[in-house]
Design a protein around this motif. Structure first.
Motif, mmCIF file in Angstrom:
data_model
loop_
_atom_site.group_PDB
_atom_site.id
_atom_site.type_symbol
_atom_site.label_atom_id
_atom_site.label_comp_id
_atom_site.label_asym_id
_atom_site.label_seq_id
_atom_site.Cartn_x
_atom_site.Cartn_y
_atom_site.Cartn_z
ATOM 1 N N LYS A 94 0.413 -1.427 -0.081
ATOM 2 C CA LYS A 94 -0.405 0.453 -0.221
ATOM 3 C C LYS A 94 0.801 1.067 0.093
ATOM 4 C CE LYS A 94 -3.595 2.322 1.938
ATOM 5 N NZ LYS A 94 -4.436 2.324 3.748
ATOM 6 N N ASP A 95 0.795 2.161 -0.805
ATOM 7 C CA ASP A 95 1.331 3.389 -0.883
ATOM 8 C C ASP A 95 2.752 3.293 -1.760
ATOM 9 O OD1 ASP A 95 -1.356 4.632 -0.204
ATOM 10 O OD2 ASP A 95 -0.646 4.236 1.996
ATOM 11 N N ASP A 96 3.046 2.011 -1.935
ATOM 12 C CA ASP A 96 4.434 1.952 -2.167
ATOM 13 C C ASP A 96 4.603 2.383 -3.583
ATOM 14 O OD1 ASP A 96 7.034 0.666 -3.048
ATOM 15 O OD2 ASP A 96 6.599 -0.019 -1.589
ATOM 16 N N ALA A 97 5.474 3.890 -4.371
ATOM 17 C CA ALA A 97 4.541 4.042 -5.498
ATOM 18 C C ALA A 97 5.343 2.950 -6.695
ATOM 19 C CB ALA A 97 5.064 5.336 -5.782
ATOM 20 N N ARG A 98 6.359 1.908 -6.100
ATOM 21 C CA ARG A 98 7.022 1.233 -6.895
ATOM 22 C C ARG A 98 6.087 -0.121 -7.426
ATOM 23 N NH1 ARG A 98 10.944 -1.444 -3.052
ATOM 24 N NH2 ARG A 98 9.779 -1.876 -2.004
ATOM 25 N N PHE A 99 5.284 0.263 -7.403
ATOM 26 C CA PHE A 99 3.714 -1.179 -7.390
ATOM 27 C C PHE A 99 3.236 -0.729 -7.988
ATOM 28 C CE2 PHE A 99 6.125 -2.638 -3.374
ATOM 29 C CZ PHE A 99 7.227 -3.535 -4.139
ATOM 30 N N ASP A 100 2.142 -1.841 -9.299
ATOM 31 C CA ASP A 100 0.590 -1.499 -9.840
ATOM 32 C C ASP A 100 -0.157 -1.499 -8.698
ATOM 33 O OD1 ASP A 100 -0.917 -0.841 -12.013
ATOM 34 O OD2 ASP A 100 -0.105 -2.644 -12.588
ATOM 35 N N CYS A 101 -0.976 -0.263 -9.040
ATOM 36 C CA CYS A 101 -1.828 0.248 -8.100
ATOM 37 C C CYS A 101 -3.119 -0.549 -8.520
ATOM 38 C CB CYS A 101 -2.047 1.222 -7.464
ATOM 39 S SG CYS A 101 -2.891 2.551 -9.165
ATOM 40 N N THR A 102 -2.853 -0.602 -10.321
ATOM 41 C CA THR A 102 -3.992 -0.896 -10.806
ATOM 42 C C THR A 102 -4.061 -2.400 -10.381
ATOM 43 O OG1 THR A 102 -4.311 0.176 -12.905
ATOM 44 C CG2 THR A 102 -5.483 -1.952 -12.989
ATOM 45 N N THR A 103 -3.545 -3.602 -9.782
ATOM 46 C CA THR A 103 -3.134 -4.850 -9.700
ATOM 47 C C THR A 103 -3.755 -4.953 -8.579
ATOM 48 O OG1 THR A 103 -1.305 -5.003 -11.032
ATOM 49 C CG2 THR A 103 -2.702 -6.258 -9.607
ATOM 50 N N GLN A 104 -2.953 -3.939 -7.285
ATOM 51 C CA GLN A 104 -3.659 -4.116 -5.808
ATOM 52 C C GLN A 104 -5.409 -3.902 -6.365
ATOM 53 O OE1 GLN A 104 -0.904 -1.431 -3.663
ATOM 54 N NE2 GLN A 104 0.241 -1.542 -5.247
ATOM 55 N N ARG A 105 -5.835 -3.281 -6.651
ATOM 56 C CA ARG A 105 -7.011 -2.884 -6.568
ATOM 57 C C ARG A 105 -8.109 -3.438 -7.072
ATOM 58 N NH1 ARG A 105 -10.191 -1.385 -10.920
ATOM 59 N NH2 ARG A 105 -8.733 -0.745 -12.234
ATOM 60 N N LEU A 106 -7.527 -4.919 -8.290
ATOM 61 C CA LEU A 106 -7.974 -5.786 -8.469
ATOM 62 C C LEU A 106 -8.078 -6.670 -7.718
ATOM 63 C CD1 LEU A 106 -7.066 -5.953 -12.516
ATOM 64 C CD2 LEU A 106 -9.247 -5.792 -11.962
ATOM 65 N N LEU A 107 -7.065 -6.828 -6.774
ATOM 66 C CA LEU A 107 -6.713 -8.315 -5.885
ATOM 67 C C LEU A 107 -7.695 -7.777 -4.928
ATOM 68 C CD1 LEU A 107 -5.964 -10.253 -4.318
ATOM 69 C CD2 LEU A 107 -4.007 -9.280 -3.935
ATOM 70 N N ARG A 108 -8.540 -6.805 -4.468
ATOM 71 C CA ARG A 108 -8.668 -6.124 -3.242
ATOM 72 C C ARG A 108 -10.556 -5.806 -4.122
ATOM 73 N NH1 ARG A 108 -6.359 -1.459 -3.171
ATOM 74 N NH2 ARG A 108 -4.932 -1.632 -1.218
ATOM 75 N N ASP A 109 -10.849 -5.773 -5.012
ATOM 76 C CA ASP A 109 -12.383 -5.993 -5.479
ATOM 77 C C ASP A 109 -12.111 -7.154 -4.915
ATOM 78 O OD1 ASP A 109 -12.137 -3.476 -6.150
ATOM 79 O OD2 ASP A 109 -12.432 -3.127 -7.771
ATOM 80 N N ALA A 110 -11.515 -8.476 -5.398
ATOM 81 C CA ALA A 110 -11.796 -9.695 -5.638
ATOM 82 C C ALA A 110 -11.743 -10.608 -4.436
ATOM 83 C CB ALA A 110 -10.655 -10.636 -6.752
ATOM 84 N N VAL A 111 -11.082 -9.384 -3.198
ATOM 85 C CA VAL A 111 -11.532 -10.043 -1.514
ATOM 86 C C VAL A 111 -12.505 -9.598 -1.000
ATOM 87 C CG1 VAL A 111 -10.250 -9.872 0.402
ATOM 88 C CG2 VAL A 111 -8.526 -9.846 -1.777
#
Length: 298
Positions: free
Chosen positions: A44-61
């Motif tokens: 979270k809040d780490d600019a190195r990582f793709d926020c889109t992928t995180q959002r997709l995972l969060r939505d699935a959870v």
């Protein structure tokens, strides 16, 4: 051709596949979603990582969609492995020595797990003292890459690593989908639990290894392999010989939770109890010199 682990018997074969009840399935999924959420906290809040992928995972959870979540969990883990390998180790840490997630600890008390343990350890009137052994829980993370092969274990038995008690039950829970087998897996040698404690040495990486040359009757081609589908669960006698298979995958990580129950009421237990508080800090080779074979220097 290897056989897949479809049935089995703890008593005769030294392993069995567990078909979860609805209650156990719910507890397994609770652990899985907690791991997903923990991973999201790490990036979270780490600019190195793709926020889109995180959002997709969060939505699935949020939707409690385990199949979709597993796919996006894989994507996030692969990105972490490529950019910050140490951060991936935090997943290992949260579930290892001991499991810290409450959902993981709850698995020990699931009625189906308890029933399997009661069957394995004997009738209630038997003098069993069941504990969670020291070093008994591991959340294994197997990312792709040949540099990780050194973490794969040769043919071994769990006892030299864990000590404490020869009467011990292991559960393996797959938390990722690896049906094609490319991300590695576990190879089991049925009925080897009946041999008791075997002669043991160490390989080049310092891993304990059964000295199979001392067992001419052992047929290394007689084995079964896990299918490693999402949420597959196996119960294993900890004396059963097994090995881990290296990953040949390029785009998937294998995540496996291992937890154990140990009986310290047996007469032949290592003299200390539920932890490794023995002041001598003795290892397998110290306690069982008649079984340990010094590795030869090449």
């Amino acid at each position: 051709m290897p056989q897949t682990m479809t049935t089995g018997s703890l008593t005769e074969e030294g392993w069995e596949r567990v078909v979860p009840t609805d209650t156990l399935q719910s507890d397994i999924e609770a652990l899985f979603f907690d791991i997903c959420n923990y991973l999201l906290v790490l990036v979270k809040d780490d600019a190195r990582f793709d926020c889109t992928t995180q959002r997709l995972l969060r939505d699935a959870v949020t939707n409690r969609d385990a199949i979709t979540a597993e796919r996006h969990l894989q994507a996030v883990m692969l990105e972490i492995n490529a950019k910050d390998r140490k951060l991936l180790g935090r997943i290992y840490d949260i579930g290892t020595r001991p499991m810290r997630l409450m959902s993981g600890m709850r698995l020990f008390f699931n009625p189906q797990i308890q029933q399997i343990a009661e069957r394995f350890f004997g009738k209630p009137e038997d003098p069993s003292i069941l504990v969670r052994p020291y070093n008994g829980e591991t959340l294994h993370v197997f990312p792709p890459g040949e540099e990780n092969y050194r973490y794969n274990l040769p043919i071994h038995q769990d006892f030299p690593y864990l000590l404490q008690s020869e009467k011990q039950l292991t559960f393996w829970l797959n938390l990722t989908n690896n049906l094609n087998g490319e991300a590695g897996g576990v190879r089991i040698y049925p009925r080897t639990h009946k041999l008791g404690l075997p002669k043991t040495t160490k390989n080049a990486f310092g891993h304990y290894e059964v000295a199979t040359e001392h067992y001419p009757e052992f047929d290394q081609s007689d084995y079964v392999e896990s299918e490693s589908g999402l949420f597959e669960l196996y119960a294993i006698d900890s004396l059963t010989w097994h090995s881990s298979l290296p990953s040949t995958a390029k785009d998937s990580t294998r995540l496996t939770y291992i937890f154990r129950i140990s009986d310290i009421g047996v007469q032949d237990r290592v003299p200390y109890g539920a932890d490794k508080s023995n002041p001598q800090g003795k290892s397998f080779e110290d306690l069982y010199p008649e079984l340990y074979i010094q590795p030869t220097m090449s």
